[in-house]
Design an enzyme around this catalytic site. Structure first.
Site, mmCIF file in Angstrom:
data_model
loop_
_atom_site.group_PDB
_atom_site.id
_atom_site.type_symbol
_atom_site.label_atom_id
_atom_site.label_comp_id
_atom_site.label_asym_id
_atom_site.label_seq_id
_atom_site.Cartn_x
_atom_site.Cartn_y
_atom_site.Cartn_z
ATOM 1 N N HIS A 79 0.872 -1.179 0.000
ATOM 2 C CA HIS A 79 0.000 0.000 0.000
ATOM 3 C C HIS A 79 0.915 1.237 0.000
ATOM 4 O O HIS A 79 1.148 1.854 1.033
ATOM 5 C CB HIS A 79 -0.945 -0.021 1.198
ATOM 6 C CG HIS A 79 -2.105 0.929 1.052
ATOM 7 N ND1 HIS A 79 -3.430 0.546 1.123
ATOM 8 C CD2 HIS A 79 -2.143 2.262 0.817
ATOM 9 C CE1 HIS A 79 -4.215 1.590 0.951
ATOM 10 N NE2 HIS A 79 -3.458 2.653 0.761
ATOM 11 N N GLU A 106 -3.953 0.404 -5.681
ATOM 12 C CA GLU A 106 -4.062 1.477 -6.674
ATOM 13 C C GLU A 106 -2.842 1.541 -7.583
ATOM 14 O O GLU A 106 -2.190 2.586 -7.712
ATOM 15 C CB GLU A 106 -4.329 2.830 -5.993
ATOM 16 C CG GLU A 106 -5.665 2.836 -5.269
ATOM 17 C CD GLU A 106 -6.109 4.203 -4.782
ATOM 18 O OE1 GLU A 106 -5.264 5.108 -4.654
ATOM 19 O OE2 GLU A 106 -7.316 4.372 -4.517
#
Ligand code: BGC
Length: 403
Positions: free
Chosen positions: A114, A158
């Site tokens: 992350h 992402e």
């Protein structure tokens, strides 16, 4: 299927990420950037929400909110502090987190990357380094072997964000701050994930996702694996439809295509981007904005799910959706409207299997520091005391009814 359109077994959860909540993540690249002088970051992460020590309390809150899932990330910089040296103690820590979830009937959803990485990986070039996919997959394999009991695995959070953000973060920084950042990293700025080059993301980044998927699958064949993507609702002013379509094809389509062999796509939607005929893209004219400057647009979530499911058949899990701001009443309304839009998308045929609110806690919002608050739960910056906000009750009601 329940009355409000949510399938049986639907995951209702909240999400966090290691660096944003754990505190004391000193061996990762972001910590180095926070302490550069001058820094690109508003303030250092410091103790963050001290979740490294308070994980049991936080998981108990998740369970008390009636949620059946918790998404959190494991920190590569702790697990592999030097290349090839795996920390059993760090893995034991995350094993205790997984066990604490299981003990409360909360499904642990693990993110392996992350945004942060060990400083040594940044010095080697980060995602741009030729051996990034192999090194990342190797760490994922070690972690997956140790962490029995995870429900779902998200490889990279992402992965498309650096492409979406472009040079936004770098270009608003003063040249001295950029230089200080590179000195602190001991490497070009592009070695930090958020600043990575588009070519590195589309090459090594996607390769790293595929290699990690293989490594995790080899250890945990029953665990569903996917990546999570930053997905804005894309809209257009009259005459700018082709600009909107170009954005979709560049920012999202290559990643959604690459997810065809995954078990799910992690949808992370916060807002809407309107393309204009003059070439700009941003919030709709006159729209109400959040404290992050994004359009306050909970309907974006359902729209994004509808768009994806028309073209990509992979099941969806909303791994992040949330409201940044101090108006907690508005946060509650945002959640209700977003979930309503999701229910309509499901009724319309979208295969959505879960909804995770970002974030469980007020936390360290990267370059913006602690000023931006997304949490269902407030955190006192001095005492670390947790306070459950009324918006958490909105999510609790939806989760309990599964409707
Ligand atoms: C990230 C989170 C971040 C959130 C709000 C997502 O891009 O996964 O780490 O805090 O959005 O900006």
């Amino acid at each position: 299927m329940s009355r409000g359109g949510f399938p049986a077994g639907f995951l209702w959860g909240a999400a966090t990420a290691a660096h944003q909540v754990e505190g004391g993540n000193v061996n990762c690249d972001c910590w180095a950037l926070e302490h550069a002088r001058p820094s690109l970051f508003a303030e250092p992460s410091g103790d963050a929400a001290d979740q490294y020590h308070r994980f049991a309390e936080d998981i108990a809150i998740v369970a008390d909110l009636g949620l059946n899932a918790y998404r959190f990330s494991i920190e590569w910089a702790r697990i592999e502090p030097e290349p090839g040296r795996i920390s059993t103690a760090a893995l034991d820590h995350y094993r205790r987190c997984v066990e604490a979830c299981r003990a409360r009937d909360v499904a642990p959803v693990l993110t392996f990357h992350h945004f942060t990485q060990p400083r040594w990986m940044a010095r080697l070039g980060g995602v741009g380094a030729a051996d990034f996919p192999a090194r990342f997959a190797d760490y994922c394999g070690h972690a997956a072997r140790a962490l029995d009991g995870m429900a779902l695995a998200c490889t990279i959070n992402e992965l498309n964000l650096p492409v979406l953000a472009g040079r936004y973060f770098q270009d608003r920084a003063a040249p001295e701050a950029r230089l200080a950042a590179e000195r602190a990293l001991g490497a070009p700025l592009s070695s930090f994930f958020l600043f990575a080059e588009e070519s590195a993301i589309l090459g090594n980044g996607l390769a790293a996702h595929a290699a990690a998927r293989q490594a995790i699958r080899a250890e945990r064949p029953g665990v569903a694996i996917g990546m999570t993507l930053a997905l804005s609702e894309e809209a257009a002013e009259a005459g700018a439809e082709s600009r909107r379509d170009t954005r979709r094809e560049r920012l999202y389509a290559p990643f959604l295509d690459a997810a065809r062999n995954d078990d799910f796509i992690g949808v992370q939607t916060y807002s809407r981007t309107v393309s204009r005929a003059n070439g700009d893209a941003g919030p709709a004219d006159g729209a109400r904005l959040t404290t992050m400057g994004w359009e306050d647009r909970p309907e974006a979530l359902g729209e994004v799910c509808r768009w994806i499911c028309g073209r990509w058949p992979t099941p969806l899990i909303v791994t992040e959706n949330g409201y940044p701001g101090d108006d907690d009443r508005r946060r509650g309304a945002f959640i209700a409207t977003a979930v309503d839009g999701l229910a309509s998308a499901i009724t319309g045929g979208a295969d959505v299997r879960g909804y995770f609110y970002w974030s469980l806690l007020d936390n360290f919002e990267w370059l913006f520091g602690f000023r931006q608050r997304f949490g269902l739960v407030g955190v006192d910056r001095t005492t670390q005391r947790r306070t459950i906000k009324p918006s958490a009750d909105v999510l609790r009601t939806l989760a309990r009814a599964n409707a």
